[in-house]
Scaffold this motif. Structure first.
Motif, mmCIF file in Angstrom:
data_model
loop_
_atom_site.group_PDB
_atom_site.id
_atom_site.type_symbol
_atom_site.label_atom_id
_atom_site.label_comp_id
_atom_site.label_asym_id
_atom_site.label_seq_id
_atom_site.Cartn_x
_atom_site.Cartn_y
_atom_site.Cartn_z
ATOM 1 N N UNK A 83 0.806 -1.227 0.000
ATOM 2 C CA UNK A 83 0.000 0.000 0.000
ATOM 3 C C UNK A 83 0.836 1.274 0.000
ATOM 4 N N UNK A 84 2.085 1.199 0.418
ATOM 5 C CA UNK A 84 2.924 2.387 0.462
ATOM 6 C C UNK A 84 3.629 2.706 -0.836
ATOM 7 N N UNK B 170 -12.475 6.698 -7.426
ATOM 8 C CA UNK B 170 -12.770 7.597 -6.301
ATOM 9 C C UNK B 170 -12.476 6.910 -4.967
ATOM 10 N N UNK B 171 -12.789 5.623 -4.879
ATOM 11 C CA UNK B 171 -12.495 4.895 -3.638
ATOM 12 C C UNK B 171 -10.998 4.859 -3.364
ATOM 13 N N UNK C 32 -6.074 7.018 -0.399
ATOM 14 C CA UNK C 32 -4.843 7.817 -0.409
ATOM 15 C C UNK C 32 -4.976 9.060 0.470
ATOM 16 N N UNK C 33 -6.176 9.606 0.555
ATOM 17 C CA UNK C 33 -6.391 10.742 1.447
ATOM 18 C C UNK C 33 -6.200 10.331 2.903
ATOM 19 N N UNK C 34 -6.716 9.140 3.256
ATOM 20 C CA UNK C 34 -6.535 8.631 4.616
ATOM 21 C C UNK C 34 -5.047 8.429 4.903
ATOM 22 N N UNK C 35 -4.310 7.992 3.878
ATOM 23 C CA UNK C 35 -2.866 7.785 4.036
ATOM 24 C C UNK C 35 -2.084 9.099 3.950
ATOM 25 N N UNK C 36 -2.807 10.201 3.751
ATOM 26 C CA UNK C 36 -2.222 11.546 3.713
ATOM 27 C C UNK C 36 -1.213 11.727 2.584
ATOM 28 N N UNK C 37 -1.493 11.094 1.454
ATOM 29 C CA UNK C 37 -0.663 11.286 0.258
ATOM 30 C C UNK C 37 -1.312 12.380 -0.589
ATOM 31 N N UNK C 38 -1.322 13.599 -0.058
ATOM 32 C CA UNK C 38 -2.131 14.656 -0.634
ATOM 33 C C UNK C 38 -1.606 15.143 -1.984
ATOM 34 N N UNK C 39 -0.297 15.146 -2.187
ATOM 35 C CA UNK C 39 0.240 15.586 -3.477
ATOM 36 C C UNK C 39 -0.223 14.655 -4.591
ATOM 37 N N UNK C 40 -0.172 13.351 -4.331
ATOM 38 C CA UNK C 40 -0.632 12.388 -5.330
ATOM 39 C C UNK C 40 -2.140 12.498 -5.521
ATOM 40 N N UNK C 41 -2.879 12.682 -4.441
ATOM 41 C CA UNK C 41 -4.333 12.812 -4.533
ATOM 42 C C UNK C 41 -4.708 13.993 -5.421
ATOM 43 N N UNK C 42 -4.043 15.126 -5.238
ATOM 44 C CA UNK C 42 -4.350 16.314 -6.043
ATOM 45 C C UNK C 42 -4.103 16.050 -7.518
#
Length: 284
Positions: free
Chosen positions: A177-178, A200-201, A206-216
């Protein structure tokens, strides 16, 4: 014998029975099996028992070697002077199986060798130098697995086997997952399959994992991708009116087939005007 180090770790005998579980003896055996050259006893004592005096650390090492020799056949643990090593090829290993499969481009076999992260229970053993060895070995194995899966998924997509590529990436995401490159590849595979719900799921994970740059970045790709297109289907207006009125058998409320002659008050008949249709948008 087989050394399994993906997960908590264990040593299996030739009958497949566990003869050594998690603990310092297993970690020492694993460490020696990953070294290309023999390791001096003094170095092992400092590596595994950094908080003890040299005398006590060497005593702990002797006790650990005694435990290993009690379960290992002769010829596996080799001592040369005051240095120790594991005879090359003497132990089968799930880590070696993973590396061999990854090197040969067999992504499914590499995933099958995965039993968890490398020596998951190591944190309570040794000092920072042993921890660093563990982290480097873990990262190396995970990178090999991720690389094999990405290459395997690309090959299947090029062959048109998109479902197989997606299944491969889903399985790898569960194992690693990382690994953000795997997550990004899975996201684009989901979009290619028009599985916007799955995409979307994954973004939520990824938001829960705080990978915000990738999420954006992935959210922008999702917004740029057009929604599934609509196709237009011609449905005669009379048939649509009959459907809405609930008339049985596709007839209108007067028992006359939709689009057919309608009785006039004077007993005559009037033909339905052909060509009257309504355009209905139906999702593809």
């Amino acid at each position: 014998m087989r050394l399994e180090v993906m997960g908590e770790g264990r040593l299996l005998d030739d009958r497949g029975e566990v003869c050594l579980g998690p603990g310092i003896p297993l970690v020492l055996l694993t460490y020696l099996s990953t070294q290309s050259l023999p390791v001096h006893r003094d170095d092992l004592a400092v590596l595994f028992w950094p908080g003890k005096s040299r005398t006590l650390a060497l005593q702990s090492l002797r006790q650990t070697l005694t435990r290993l020799r009690s379960v290992l056949p002769d010829g596996i643990l080799v001592e040369s002077g005051r240095s120790l090593t594991v005879a090359p090829g003497a132990l089968a290993s799930d880590a070696r199986a993973l590396e061999a499969a990854a090197g040969a481009g067999h992504a499914e076999a590499a995933l099958a060798a995965w039993g968890g992260r490398f020596l998951e229970g190591l944190r309570s053993v040794g000092g920072w130098e042993l921890e660093r060895w563990h982290d480097l070995e873990q990262a190396r194995l995970e990178a090999r697995l991720a690389g094999a899966v990405l290459q395997g998924a690309r090959s299947r997509q090029e062959e048109g086997a998109h479902d197989q590529a997606l299944a491969l990436l889903r399985q790898a995401r569960g194992c690693l997952p990382g690994e953000l490159e795997l997550a990004e590849a899975l996201f684009h595979a989901l979009l290619a399959a028009d599985d916007r719900t799955g995409a979307r799921a994954l973004l939520e994970e990824l938001e829960v994992e705080e990978e915000m740059a990738l999420v954006a970045r992935l959210r922008e790709a999702l917004e740029r991708r057009p929604a599934p297109q609509q196709t237009q289907v011609v449905v005669p207006e009379a048939q649509e009116r009959a459907r809405r009125s609930g008339a049985p058998g596709g007839r209108n409320g007067e028992g006359v087939p939709s689009g057919g002659p309608r009785p006039l008050p004077d007993g005559g008949a009037r033909r339905a005007r052909p060509g009257r249709h309504r355009w209905l948008a139906v999702a593809a």
